[in-house]
Write an enzyme that holds these catalytic residues in place. Structure first.
Site, PDB file in Angstrom:
ATOM      1  N   LYS A 100      -6.881  13.071  -2.563  1.00  0.00           N
ATOM      2  CA  LYS A 100      -6.250  14.369  -2.274  1.00  0.00           C
ATOM      3  C   LYS A 100      -7.281  15.498  -2.399  1.00  0.00           C
ATOM      4  O   LYS A 100      -7.274  16.440  -1.614  1.00  0.00           O
ATOM      5  CB  LYS A 100      -5.051  14.600  -3.200  1.00  0.00           C
ATOM      6  CG  LYS A 100      -3.858  13.699  -2.856  1.00  0.00           C
ATOM      7  CD  LYS A 100      -2.645  13.958  -3.753  1.00  0.00           C
ATOM      8  CE  LYS A 100      -1.487  13.040  -3.372  1.00  0.00           C
ATOM      9  NZ  LYS A 100      -0.273  13.202  -4.186  1.00  0.00           N
ATOM     10  N   GLU A 158       0.138   0.945  -8.323  1.00  0.00           N
ATOM     11  CA  GLU A 158      -0.165   2.183  -9.056  1.00  0.00           C
ATOM     12  C   GLU A 158      -0.167   1.999 -10.568  1.00  0.00           C
ATOM     13  O   GLU A 158      -0.909   2.677 -11.268  1.00  0.00           O
ATOM     14  CB  GLU A 158       0.816   3.282  -8.657  1.00  0.00           C
ATOM     15  CG  GLU A 158       0.613   3.742  -7.220  1.00  0.00           C
ATOM     16  CD  GLU A 158       1.569   4.838  -6.806  1.00  0.00           C
ATOM     17  OE1 GLU A 158       1.409   5.981  -7.270  1.00  0.00           O
ATOM     18  OE2 GLU A 158       2.495   4.552  -6.017  1.00  0.00           O
ATOM     19  N   HIS A 167       8.550 -15.781  11.379  1.00  0.00           N
ATOM     20  CA  HIS A 167       8.080 -15.867  12.766  1.00  0.00           C
ATOM     21  C   HIS A 167       6.574 -15.656  12.872  1.00  0.00           C
ATOM     22  O   HIS A 167       6.046 -15.549  13.968  1.00  0.00           O
ATOM     23  CB  HIS A 167       8.836 -14.851  13.627  1.00  0.00           C
ATOM     24  CG  HIS A 167      10.305 -15.129  13.663  1.00  0.00           C
ATOM     25  ND1 HIS A 167      10.889 -15.986  14.568  1.00  0.00           N
ATOM     26  CD2 HIS A 167      11.306 -14.708  12.842  1.00  0.00           C
ATOM     27  CE1 HIS A 167      12.190 -16.054  14.333  1.00  0.00           C
ATOM     28  NE2 HIS A 167      12.466 -15.296  13.284  1.00  0.00           N
TER      29      HIS A 167
HETATM   30  C1  F6R Z   1       2.057   8.990  -8.135  1.00  0.00           C
HETATM   31  C2  F6R Z   1       2.839   8.566  -6.981  1.00  0.00           C
HETATM   32  C3  F6R Z   1       2.335   8.888  -5.610  1.00  0.00           C
HETATM   33  C4  F6R Z   1       2.924  10.229  -5.143  1.00  0.00           C
HETATM   34  C5  F6R Z   1       2.438  10.578  -3.726  1.00  0.00           C
HETATM   35  C6  F6R Z   1       3.109  11.821  -3.154  1.00  0.00           C
HETATM   36  O1  F6R Z   1       2.747   8.690  -9.320  1.00  0.00           O
HETATM   37  O2  F6R Z   1       3.839   7.943  -7.120  1.00  0.00           O
HETATM   38  O3  F6R Z   1       2.702   7.842  -4.739  1.00  0.00           O
HETATM   39  O4  F6R Z   1       4.322  10.156  -5.143  1.00  0.00           O
HETATM   40  O5  F6R Z   1       1.050  10.768  -3.726  1.00  0.00           O
HETATM   41  O6  F6R Z   1       3.110  12.882  -4.061  1.00  0.00           O
HETATM   42  P1  F6R Z   1       4.462  13.672  -4.333  1.00  0.00           P
HETATM   43  O7  F6R Z   1       5.433  12.646  -4.824  1.00  0.00           O
HETATM   44  O8  F6R Z   1       4.123  14.686  -5.367  1.00  0.00           O
HETATM   45  O9  F6R Z   1       4.873  14.262  -3.019  1.00  0.00           O
END
Ligand code: F6R
Length: 335
Positions: free
Chosen positions: A327, A216, A232
């Site tokens: 998303k 990320e 393994h």
């Molecule tokens: C972005 C990050 C992502 C979010 C994930 C879930 O910085 O770390 O991995 O954590 O998309 O979102 P949240 O944490 O808001 O539930």
């Protein structure tokens, strides 16, 4: 906050902030189901490492419901953690748990999860908004531990939180010993895909955190594998393409004093058997006394390495455009 370096340097203060929170009263639970994804979900993995040292079973479910069958029988406390409060998998599992009559508590900054919690009177630890979820790991881990304290599932973590905060501060101090160690690792990893090897209760969840931070922050592939399992299968995977793998990959090993002695022996033998096919870039040892401090000391080095790799690649470590786009696409499916 747009500067990932500043967010990483704030990790110690996050842990100190949580140390001051009074845990909510949640009764007594020796079983916990943790719901959370990505940068929030890692809080469950870290909490599981601490819970297991306290005879509590904490199972992390990274995904949608349904509630697993064992949970409908054992009736664990369900902790739903989402920094944004809008992660659909976490919301789904929280709601399914509620519908099964399980007690739910939340860690979030707001969003739908906070609303759902208010409507259903779920206890909550609200953490400050404004960071990338993954950069709020101090808040998210600490708040999860507070809920576990409130459920009498772990012992008081105040000293551990402060110990972890002090160690993290020392680690991320520019020019310090650990900072230089991170710089040396990042320098050796430039242009390579990082593979993290670990094999103990403390190092295994941190290996995942290193991997996801490289993904990320540096926007680069990375993987983690665990000992003894990799001995393994994966160990044979280094045999056929040594010209390619020796030029393009690098292994970082994480070690902690809780590692089984045979894991240490396996690491040494595995390195010996594979070193012609892949450079072993570094072995990083945890520091500190409490499990939390040891987890966070390794985390801070990994966060620094991922940030330095982003700098070397010329990419902005903060935005995660592809995650956001995914998303959006999923949200459009509902509209
Ligand atoms: C972005 C990050 C992502 C979010 C994930 C879930 O910085 O770390 O991995 O954590 O998309 O979102 P949240 O944490 O808001 O539930």
């Amino acid at each position: 906050m747009s500067d990932m370096g500043a967010q990483i340097r704030g990790l110690g203060d996050q842990l100190r902030w949580v140390a001051e929170i009074r845990p909510p009263h949640l009764g007594t639970h020796s079983e916990v189901l943790f719901a959370g994804m990505g940068g929030s979900g890692i809080a469950g993995d870290y909490a599981a490492a601490i819970a297991s040292a306290n005879t509590t079973r904490l199972v992390v479910q990274k995904g949608y419901g349904p509630v697993p069958t064992w949970a409908t029988r054992q009736r664990p406390l369900v902790i739903a953690a989402s920094y944004s409060g809008n992660t659909e998998e976490t919301l789904d599992l929280a709601l399914s748990s509620h519908e099964k009559g399980l007690p739910v508590a939340v860690v979030t900054t707001g969003g739908r999860l906070a609303e759902m919690g208010r409507e259903r009177s779920w206890p909550a630890v609200m953490v400050p908004a404004g960071l990338q979820p993954r950069a709020a790991v101090g808040h998210m881990v600490g708040a999860t531990l507070k809920l576990l304290e409130g459920a009498h599932a772990i012992d008081d973590q105040r000293f551990a939180l402060v110990e972890a905060a002090d160690l993290v501060d020392a680690t991320v101090a520019k020019g310090g010993r650990r900072w230089e160690e991170a710089r040396a690792i990042a320098t050796r990893l430039v242009g390579r895909i990082c593979i993290i090897y670990a094999g103990g209760p403390i190092t295994s969840p941190v290996a995942q955190r290193w991997k996801t931070q490289v993904n990320e922050n540096a926007k680069m592939p990375a993987w983690w594998s665990l000992l003894p399992e990799l001995d393994h299968n994966e160990i044979t995977g280094w045999e056929t393409l040594p010209e390619l793998t020796s030029q393009s990959l690098g292994i970082v090993a994480l070690v902690d004093r809780s590692d089984h002695p045979r894991i240490r022996a396996r690491l040494a033998h595995t390195a010996r058997l594979t070193q012609d096919a892949v450079p072993w870039v570094a072995e990083i040892a945890s520091e500190g006394t409490s499990p939390l401090a040891r987890l966070m000391s390794l985390t801070a080095v990994g966060d620094l390495v991922s940030w330095m790799l982003a700098e070397a690649a010329g990419v902005d470590p903060v935005p995660v455009a592809t995650i956001e786009r995914l998303k959006e696409l999923l949200a459009e499916d509902h509209s």
